[in-house]
Scaffold this active site. Structure first.
Site, mmCIF file in Angstrom:
data_model
loop_
_atom_site.group_PDB
_atom_site.id
_atom_site.type_symbol
_atom_site.label_atom_id
_atom_site.label_comp_id
_atom_site.label_asym_id
_atom_site.label_seq_id
_atom_site.Cartn_x
_atom_site.Cartn_y
_atom_site.Cartn_z
ATOM 1 N N LEU A 179 3.172 1.588 -0.184
ATOM 2 C CA LEU A 179 2.812 2.848 -0.853
ATOM 3 C C LEU A 179 1.987 2.631 -2.119
ATOM 4 O O LEU A 179 2.190 1.666 -2.850
ATOM 5 C CB LEU A 179 4.096 3.613 -1.210
ATOM 6 C CG LEU A 179 5.027 3.941 -0.037
ATOM 7 C CD1 LEU A 179 6.237 4.737 -0.544
ATOM 8 C CD2 LEU A 179 4.305 4.711 1.061
ATOM 9 N N HIS A 216 -0.407 7.855 -1.504
ATOM 10 C CA HIS A 216 0.806 8.335 -0.836
ATOM 11 C C HIS A 216 1.662 9.174 -1.795
ATOM 12 O O HIS A 216 2.220 10.200 -1.416
ATOM 13 C CB HIS A 216 1.661 7.154 -0.356
ATOM 14 C CG HIS A 216 0.965 6.224 0.592
ATOM 15 N ND1 HIS A 216 0.586 4.955 0.244
ATOM 16 C CD2 HIS A 216 0.589 6.377 1.878
ATOM 17 C CE1 HIS A 216 0.019 4.358 1.277
ATOM 18 N NE2 HIS A 216 -0.002 5.199 2.277
ATOM 19 N N LYS A 246 -8.109 4.748 -3.221
ATOM 20 C CA LYS A 246 -6.904 3.909 -3.115
ATOM 21 C C LYS A 246 -6.582 3.671 -1.653
ATOM 22 O O LYS A 246 -6.668 4.592 -0.834
ATOM 23 C CB LYS A 246 -5.725 4.606 -3.780
ATOM 24 C CG LYS A 246 -5.962 4.847 -5.242
ATOM 25 C CD LYS A 246 -4.731 4.567 -6.051
ATOM 26 C CE LYS A 246 -5.054 4.794 -7.518
ATOM 27 N NZ LYS A 246 -4.261 3.977 -8.407
HETATM 28 P P1 AMP Z 1 -1.524 5.245 5.563
HETATM 29 O O1 AMP Z 1 -0.240 4.694 5.072
HETATM 30 O O2 AMP Z 1 -2.730 4.475 5.125
HETATM 31 O O3 AMP Z 1 -1.519 5.563 7.046
HETATM 32 O O4 AMP Z 1 -1.680 6.643 4.847
HETATM 33 C C1 AMP Z 1 -0.693 7.630 4.951
HETATM 34 C C2 AMP Z 1 -1.253 8.931 4.457
HETATM 35 O O5 AMP Z 1 -1.699 8.770 3.107
HETATM 36 C C3 AMP Z 1 -2.493 9.387 5.274
HETATM 37 O O6 AMP Z 1 -2.445 10.797 5.438
HETATM 38 C C4 AMP Z 1 -3.623 8.994 4.375
HETATM 39 O O7 AMP Z 1 -4.778 9.791 4.554
HETATM 40 C C5 AMP Z 1 -3.028 9.209 3.005
HETATM 41 N N1 AMP Z 1 -3.764 8.434 2.015
HETATM 42 C C6 AMP Z 1 -4.061 7.110 2.062
HETATM 43 N N2 AMP Z 1 -4.814 6.769 1.008
HETATM 44 C C7 AMP Z 1 -5.015 7.903 0.298
HETATM 45 C C8 AMP Z 1 -5.722 8.211 -0.904
HETATM 46 N N3 AMP Z 1 -6.370 7.280 -1.578
HETATM 47 N N4 AMP Z 1 -5.701 9.489 -1.339
HETATM 48 C C9 AMP Z 1 -5.042 10.442 -0.649
HETATM 49 N N5 AMP Z 1 -4.350 10.227 0.469
HETATM 50 C C10 AMP Z 1 -4.341 8.965 0.942
#
Ligand code: AMP
Length: 281
Positions: free
Chosen positions: A33, A37, A184
């Site tokens: 995270l 997240h 990020k």
């Molecule tokens: P992940 O763990 O990479 O699958 O991401 C989980 C959720 O967090 C997904 O909906 C991503 O789009 C969101 N997420 C990842 N990085 C960011 C970020 N920098 N800003 C906003 N949401 C993010």
């Protein structure tokens, strides 16, 4: 905060929470995270009674040459961060819990998929849609929070929810960035020092491109070429794509029109970074 590893237990908990009248906000993640997240979690906390996150690195959405094994994982750190952020439940199943046998049905995404990351990551969005179908049925959320950092994923999930009448409200959250503009991402830890120092150029070049269009440039190929040249000149990354489409339908445009996305993917030595801006004219 409670960590739940079994599907049955999670589903029972979700039913009980709903019976008690709680609205459930849900944030699907692959863990490791970061502030992106945590921003989704904060949004979920604002408008729901209970917040559930899942941490699951889903093998179905990784191709054979992708980083499933190398994907960064640190559950202890994640638990601390989630607890501090006010998460009520972490659903943290093992792969064998989610996929005890080969599935007899899989979701096949047919729209919004043969472009951007869907083009080079064959089957990726089928894997995303399939696991979300399971996760929505296990967690039974009222609202699910997704980041626009993965704008194509938001578009695909929007299609999935509409197609299958899933009673979940999709909430899209703007991309959280480092101070220098880099989006990020859990994968940023795999950038070398040199790559990290030039990585903000990706967002800068997208910002310039959006400004060019807002200033009246009609030739989208020209705008894309400018982004490609800037990324080539200023970074050592290899460009996978730079594209401009309508959003969320992700269809090609002859010239700027309505709501659009400019998106790119760039491969560095150990990390493939994506970024995008959605905007309207
Ligand atoms: P992940 O763990 O990479 O699958 O991401 C989980 C959720 O967090 C997904 O909906 C991503 O789009 C969101 N997420 C990842 N990085 C960011 C970020 N920098 N800003 C906003 N949401 C993010």
């Amino acid at each position: 905060m409670q960590v739940i590893r079994s599907i049955k237990e999670m589903q029972q908990m979700a039913k009980e929470l709903r019976r008690e009248g709680n609205r459930i906000g849900y944030v699907p993640t692959m863990g490791f995270l970061h502030e992106g997240h945590l921003t989704l979690i904060n949004e979920a906390k604002k408008n729901n009674d209970k917040v559930v996150i899942s941490i699951f690195v889903n093998p179905l959405q990784f191709g054979p040459n992708e980083d499933f094994d190398a994907y960064p994982r640190d559950i202890e750190r994640d638990e601390t961060l989630a607890n501090n952020a006010g998460v009520d439940f972490i659903f943290y199943p093992e792969v064998g819990e989610m996929y005890p046998v080969d599935l007899s049905t899989k979701i096949n995404v047919t729209k919004r998929v043969n472009v951007l990351c869907g083009k080079s990551r064959e089957g990726h969005f089928d894997g995303v849609a399939t696991v979300l179908m399971k996760l929505f049925n296990i967690i039974m959320p009222d609202r699910a929070y997704f980041g626009l950092k993965d704008a194509q994923q938001v578009a695909v999930v929007d299609g999935l929810i509409n197609d299958y009448n899933i009673p979940v409200e999709l909430v899209a959250v703007v991309t959280v960035r480092e101070e220098d503009g880099l989006a990020k991402s859990s994968r940023n830890v795999y950038l070398t020092e040199q790559e990290r120092s030039v990585a903000p150029e990706l967002y800068r070049s997208l910002q310039k491109a959006v400004q060019r269009i807002l200033d009246g440039e009609k030739n989208l190929d020209q705008v894309k070429t400018e982004v490609i040249n800037a990324v080539h000149e200023k970074t050592s990354g290899i460009i996978d794509y730079v594209e401009i489409y309508s959003y969320p339908d992700l269809v090609e445009l002859n010239e700027p029109n309505g709501k659009m996305i400019i998106a790119l993917a760039v491969k560095f030595s150990k990390a493939r970074l994506i970024d995008n801006i959605t905007f309207s004219i």
